[in-house]
Design a protein around this motif. Structure first.
Motif, PDB file in Angstrom:
ATOM      1  N   LEU A 506       0.828  -1.205   0.000  1.00 14.33           N
ATOM      2  CA  LEU A 506       0.000   0.000   0.000  1.00 14.33           C
ATOM      3  C   LEU A 506       0.866   1.260   0.000  1.00 14.33           C
ATOM      4  CD1 LEU A 506      -2.808  -1.068   2.509  1.00 14.33           C
ATOM      5  CD2 LEU A 506      -2.852  -1.128   0.014  1.00 14.33           C
ATOM      6  N   GLU A 507       1.993   1.214   0.703  1.00 16.01           N
ATOM      7  CA  GLU A 507       2.897   2.369   0.723  1.00 16.01           C
ATOM      8  C   GLU A 507       3.454   2.644  -0.672  1.00 16.01           C
ATOM      9  OE1 GLU A 507       4.157   1.474   5.336  1.00 16.01           O
ATOM     10  OE2 GLU A 507       5.527   0.955   3.708  1.00 16.01           O
ATOM     11  N   GLY A 508       3.766   1.580  -1.395  1.00 17.30           N
ATOM     12  CA  GLY A 508       4.254   1.750  -2.758  1.00 17.30           C
ATOM     13  C   GLY A 508       3.219   2.411  -3.657  1.00 17.30           C
ATOM     14  N   LEU A 509       1.969   2.018  -3.500  1.00 23.12           N
ATOM     15  CA  LEU A 509       0.897   2.636  -4.285  1.00 23.12           C
ATOM     16  C   LEU A 509       0.703   4.101  -3.892  1.00 23.12           C
ATOM     17  CD1 LEU A 509      -1.735  -0.257  -4.237  1.00 23.12           C
ATOM     18  CD2 LEU A 509      -0.340   0.472  -6.178  1.00 23.12           C
ATOM     19  N   LEU A 510       0.762   4.378  -2.600  1.00 23.49           N
ATOM     20  CA  LEU A 510       0.595   5.762  -2.145  1.00 23.49           C
ATOM     21  C   LEU A 510       1.683   6.665  -2.715  1.00 23.49           C
ATOM     22  CD1 LEU A 510      -0.359   5.074   1.579  1.00 23.49           C
ATOM     23  CD2 LEU A 510      -1.807   6.232  -0.088  1.00 23.49           C
ATOM     24  N   ALA A 535      -3.509   4.854   6.968  1.00 26.87           N
ATOM     25  CA  ALA A 535      -2.311   5.473   6.400  1.00 26.87           C
ATOM     26  C   ALA A 535      -2.007   6.816   7.040  1.00 26.87           C
ATOM     27  CB  ALA A 535      -2.484   5.646   4.898  1.00 26.87           C
ATOM     28  N   TYR A 536      -0.710   7.088   7.159  1.00 22.53           N
ATOM     29  CA  TYR A 536      -0.212   8.407   7.542  1.00 22.53           C
ATOM     30  C   TYR A 536       0.569   8.935   6.345  1.00 22.53           C
ATOM     31  CZ  TYR A 536      -1.635   7.533  12.334  1.00 22.53           C
ATOM     32  OH  TYR A 536      -2.383   7.295  13.458  1.00 22.53           O
ATOM     33  N   GLN A 551      -8.109   7.717  -0.255  1.00 25.10           N
ATOM     34  CA  GLN A 551      -8.829   6.452  -0.089  1.00 25.10           C
ATOM     35  C   GLN A 551      -9.352   5.936  -1.431  1.00 25.10           C
ATOM     36  OE1 GLN A 551     -11.496   7.901   3.073  1.00 25.10           O
ATOM     37  NE2 GLN A 551     -10.696   6.260   4.389  1.00 25.10           N
ATOM     38  N   ASN A 552      -9.888   6.821  -2.232  1.00 27.04           N
ATOM     39  CA  ASN A 552     -10.401   6.415  -3.547  1.00 27.04           C
ATOM     40  C   ASN A 552      -9.267   5.974  -4.468  1.00 27.04           C
ATOM     41  OD1 ASN A 552     -13.026   6.959  -2.793  1.00 27.04           O
ATOM     42  ND2 ASN A 552     -13.024   9.036  -3.641  1.00 27.04           N
ATOM     43  N   LYS A 562      -8.095  -4.599   1.440  1.00 25.64           N
ATOM     44  CA  LYS A 562      -6.866  -3.802   1.509  1.00 25.64           C
ATOM     45  C   LYS A 562      -7.133  -2.296   1.528  1.00 25.64           C
ATOM     46  CE  LYS A 562      -3.979  -7.146  -1.026  1.00 25.64           C
ATOM     47  NZ  LYS A 562      -3.091  -7.326  -2.203  1.00 25.64           N
ATOM     48  N   ARG A 563      -8.391  -1.903   1.386  1.00 24.18           N
ATOM     49  CA  ARG A 563      -8.697  -0.476   1.308  1.00 24.18           C
ATOM     50  C   ARG A 563      -8.377   0.239   2.627  1.00 24.18           C
ATOM     51  NH1 ARG A 563     -14.554  -1.055  -1.806  1.00 24.18           N
ATOM     52  NH2 ARG A 563     -13.677  -1.781  -3.805  1.00 24.18           N
ATOM     53  N   LEU A 564      -7.945   1.475   2.513  1.00 25.28           N
ATOM     54  CA  LEU A 564      -7.583   2.268   3.685  1.00 25.28           C
ATOM     55  C   LEU A 564      -8.839   2.711   4.427  1.00 25.28           C
ATOM     56  CD1 LEU A 564      -4.792   4.498   2.117  1.00 25.28           C
ATOM     57  CD2 LEU A 564      -4.473   2.525   3.632  1.00 25.28           C
ATOM     58  N   ARG A 565      -8.870   2.459   5.714  1.00 29.38           N
ATOM     59  CA  ARG A 565     -10.028   2.848   6.508  1.00 29.38           C
ATOM     60  C   ARG A 565      -9.905   4.275   7.043  1.00 29.38           C
ATOM     61  NH1 ARG A 565     -10.294  -1.634   4.475  1.00 29.38           N
ATOM     62  NH2 ARG A 565     -11.875  -3.175   5.059  1.00 29.38           N
ATOM     63  N   ASN A 566      -8.691   4.804   7.034  1.00 28.25           N
ATOM     64  CA  ASN A 566      -8.489   6.161   7.540  1.00 28.25           C
ATOM     65  C   ASN A 566      -7.174   6.690   6.967  1.00 28.25           C
ATOM     66  OD1 ASN A 566      -9.215   8.388   9.401  1.00 28.25           O
ATOM     67  ND2 ASN A 566      -7.276   7.840  10.354  1.00 28.25           N
ATOM     68  N   VAL A 567      -7.111   8.002   6.730  1.00 25.27           N
ATOM     69  CA  VAL A 567      -5.890   8.652   6.255  1.00 25.27           C
ATOM     70  C   VAL A 567      -5.636   9.883   7.114  1.00 25.27           C
ATOM     71  CG1 VAL A 567      -4.755   9.852   4.342  1.00 25.27           C
ATOM     72  CG2 VAL A 567      -6.211   7.858   3.882  1.00 25.27           C
ATOM     73  N   THR A 568      -4.436   9.966   7.678  1.00 24.64           N
ATOM     74  CA  THR A 568      -4.037  11.115   8.495  1.00 24.64           C
ATOM     75  C   THR A 568      -2.829  11.779   7.842  1.00 24.64           C
ATOM     76  OG1 THR A 568      -4.795   9.988  10.498  1.00 24.64           O
ATOM     77  CG2 THR A 568      -3.271  11.848  10.784  1.00 24.64           C
ATOM     78  N   PHE A 569      -2.863  13.096   7.756  1.00 28.62           N
ATOM     79  CA  PHE A 569      -1.745  13.823   7.141  1.00 28.62           C
ATOM     80  C   PHE A 569      -0.747  14.251   8.221  1.00 28.62           C
ATOM     81  CE2 PHE A 569      -5.241  14.285   4.120  1.00 28.62           C
ATOM     82  CZ  PHE A 569      -4.609  13.854   2.959  1.00 28.62           C
TER      83      PHE A 569
END
Length: 594
Positions: A506-510, A535-536, A551-552, A562-569
């Motif tokens: 997932l980090e690679g995709l981000l 994800a952070y 997330q999308n 595998k979808r991200l349930r939350n994203v924090t910046f």
């Protein structure tokens, strides 16, 4: 044997030509390293980017000879431990080589260690001497162990092991040797099987342990690392060493391997991105070994365009998985350079596999093909059976560069090396049909997503039964369930077992998102699923990407679990000096807020 290197016995064997290991039993890594110096005596060997000081290979040899005599004069004997606790400099490898040349054992420590962290290693290694720098004096002053300062100013205090420890400068140490031109006689008794280095690693079981590496381990690793150069017949490489020399990667892959091949080594004491780029330009560096955060910066930061980096022929990355998309993005910035990836660990003298810079498909996201003389297995995590290509399991390896075990820790050694010599890496990966190895993540860092959908399905069926008044509950259960049995069976197969999510994937995709500079994925407790990925993310300076956008972006590319349930910046991702993401720090912070 298949094209992948996979044999009927379940073992993958290297597709590279084998290396010829020296058979002479009385051979130290230093004697081996200096074996060809007479062929290029005036060629630059060590260059200090911070001071501008340069040593030729002839000067390298003569300085190491003097220092080896000096350590003997200080009472350092064979098998004594000497701690090098210092940042990168050209004096670091000089002392390292001198210690190992006389059969003593070099051990290293991270300069950012606290006194408490350092004391744990000192208790285990019990060094007779500490080589450090004045800036770190406060961390070592109370251990009552004699000190050598890697400083340019002379310190004329006398060194006496029988009284209160005094301090010598590096040049005092050189003067102590006198006018010697050959290694001391004790050097000839050093065997390949003798312990050369004690490097501390968290290894595969969590707690820091001393990894025992012999002279033979370093000799084998050096030949493995430079085989591609040997095949290419290239003798004019300049390596910029920004990775820490106290770490296995910097010490084995950069310092020892490159110097034994006659390559020039440019040392940097600390990493600062623009200074790093300036030194690549100034010294016309041809080859880099770095870690993913540096590759990320090289690919995404516009300041790179201010420097002439046209001399670069190769950008190599290791220490953590590097995604295919990031490799391609970096390659576009540096068209003449091959962007490659390697894989290793302290327990394997930092080397297991590497991309070929000239042969094969580029930027696969793999860690390349096995190094010469390395064997591997992919072993099922449930049944310990060897697996064929394209099946995921734990990576096991063995070869001439594998550690002898953990110092004073037979229990941990048995957990890591089995009776057949296989080293269990604790890494999850697989081979493809061409023999490339893909390292997915650490097994302990996988996010375990448990599927409960089957129970929800059964619950809904029972609920439906209760609403019918025309027949008994059993009849309703049969009526509603029988037609759905195939679906129930399918849901059971798909979801009753735990799904494993690799954070690195997932980090690679981000990181492939144009507005994301860096990212880390960790598990988050969930009442139904057990753990879910969150994800952070570090946004680019002018980025406006939102949590929903991220997330999308991921949801379109992965399976639902595998979808991200939350994203924090966040402002930055916590990482170790070797470039590994410190997920535990974020996990601990999240846990403390629950």
């Amino acid at each position: 044997m298949e094209k992948s290197g996979y044999g009927r016995d379940g073992i993958y064997r290297s597709l590279r030509p084998p290396i010829v290991l020296p058979k002479e039993p009385n051979l130290s890594m230093v004697t081996f390293l200096l074996r060809n110096v007479s062929c290029y005596p005036e060629k630059p060997a060590l260059i200090d980017a911070d001071s501008g000081e340069t040593l030729t290979f002839s000067q390298l040899r003569s300085t190491v000879i003097k220092l080896s005599h000096a350590f003997l004069n200080l009472g350092v004997d064979k098998n004594d431990r000497v701690l090098i606790f210092a940042p990168n400099s050209i004096r670091f490898p000089l002392c390292f080589f001198a210690v190992t040349a006389i059969g003593a054992i070099a051990t290293t420590a991270n300069p950012v260690y606290t006194v408490n962290e350092l004391s744990k290693q000192l208790r285990d290694a019990n060094p007779k001497l500490i080589v450090t720098v004045p800036e770190l004096f406060d961390k070592v002053r109370d251990f009552n162990i004699p000190l050598i300062f890697l400083a340019s100013k002379r310190n004329q205090q006398q060194f006496d092991l029988k009284s209160t420890p005094k301090i010598l400068s590096f040049y005092d140490l050189v003067d102590l040797a006198g006018n010697v031109t050959e290694f001391p006689a004790v050097s000839r008794s050093v065997k390949q099987t003798d312990t050369a280095v004690l490097l501390y690693s968290s290894g595969t079981t969590g707690v820091s342990k001393g990894v025992i590496l012999t002279h033979a381990n370093f000799i084998a690793a050096s030949l493995m690392v430079t085989m591609d150069q040997e095949l290419a017949g290239d003798m004019h490489r300049v390596h910029l060493c920004v990775l820490p020399m106290f770490h296995a990667f910097g010490l084995a892959v950069i310092v020892c391997a490159q110097l034994q091949k006659g390559n020039a080594l440019v040392s940097m004491a600390k990493f600062e991105f623009e200074m790093f780029l300036r030194n690549v330009e100034k010294y016309r560096a041809t080859h880099l070994w770095v870690v993913p955060p540096i590759v990320l910066a090289m690919a995404k930061r516009n300041v790179v365009d201010k420097f002439d980096l046209s001399a670069l022929k190769q950008i190599g990355s290791s220490a953590a998985p590097l995604g295919k998309d990031l490799m391609e993005e970096c390659a576009k910035k540096f068209p003449p350079a091959a962007v490659i990836q390697g894989y290793g660990m302290t327990e394997t003298c930092a080397f297991i596999s590497m991309d070929s810079p000239v042969v094969g498909v580029r930027h696969t996201g793999s860690a390349g093909k096995l190094a010469p003389c390395i064997e591997a297995q992919i072993v099922g995590t449930e049944n310990s059976k060897p697996l064929p290509p394209n099946q995921l399991g734990e990576i096991w390896v063995r070869g001439p560069n594998m550690m002898q075990g953990y110092f004073n820790n037979p229990e941990a050694t048995k957990l890591t090396i089995d009776e057949k010599g296989w080293l269990h890496t604790g890494d999850l990966g697989y081979f493809d049909e061409d023999g490339n190895i893909y390292v997915v993540d650490r097994i302990k860092e996988l996010i375990k997503y448990k599927g409960f959908q089957v129970f929800e399905l059964i619950s809904s069926m029972l609920t439906a039964c209760s609403y019918s008044s025309s027949c008994s509950c059993i009849e309703n259960l049969v009526e509603y369930t029988v037609p759905m049995l195939p679906a129930v069976f399918w849901f059971f197969i798909c979801f009753i077992n735990t799904h494993q999510v690799a954070p690195a994937e997932l980090e690679g995709l981000l990181l492939s998102h144009p507005e994301i500079l860096d990212a880390v994925v960790i598990p988050y407790p969930d009442a139904e699923a057990g753990e879910v990925p969150v994800a952070y993310v570090v946004r680019s300076p002018n980025g406006s990407v939102t949590e929903e956008n991220v997330q999308n972006f991921i949801a379109k590319q992965v399976a639902p679990y595998k979808r991200l349930r939350n994203v924090t910046f966040i402002n930055s991702v916590p990482k170790s000096v070797s470039g590994k993401i410190l997920r535990r720090e974020l996990i601990a912070k999240v846990g403390s807020k629950m």
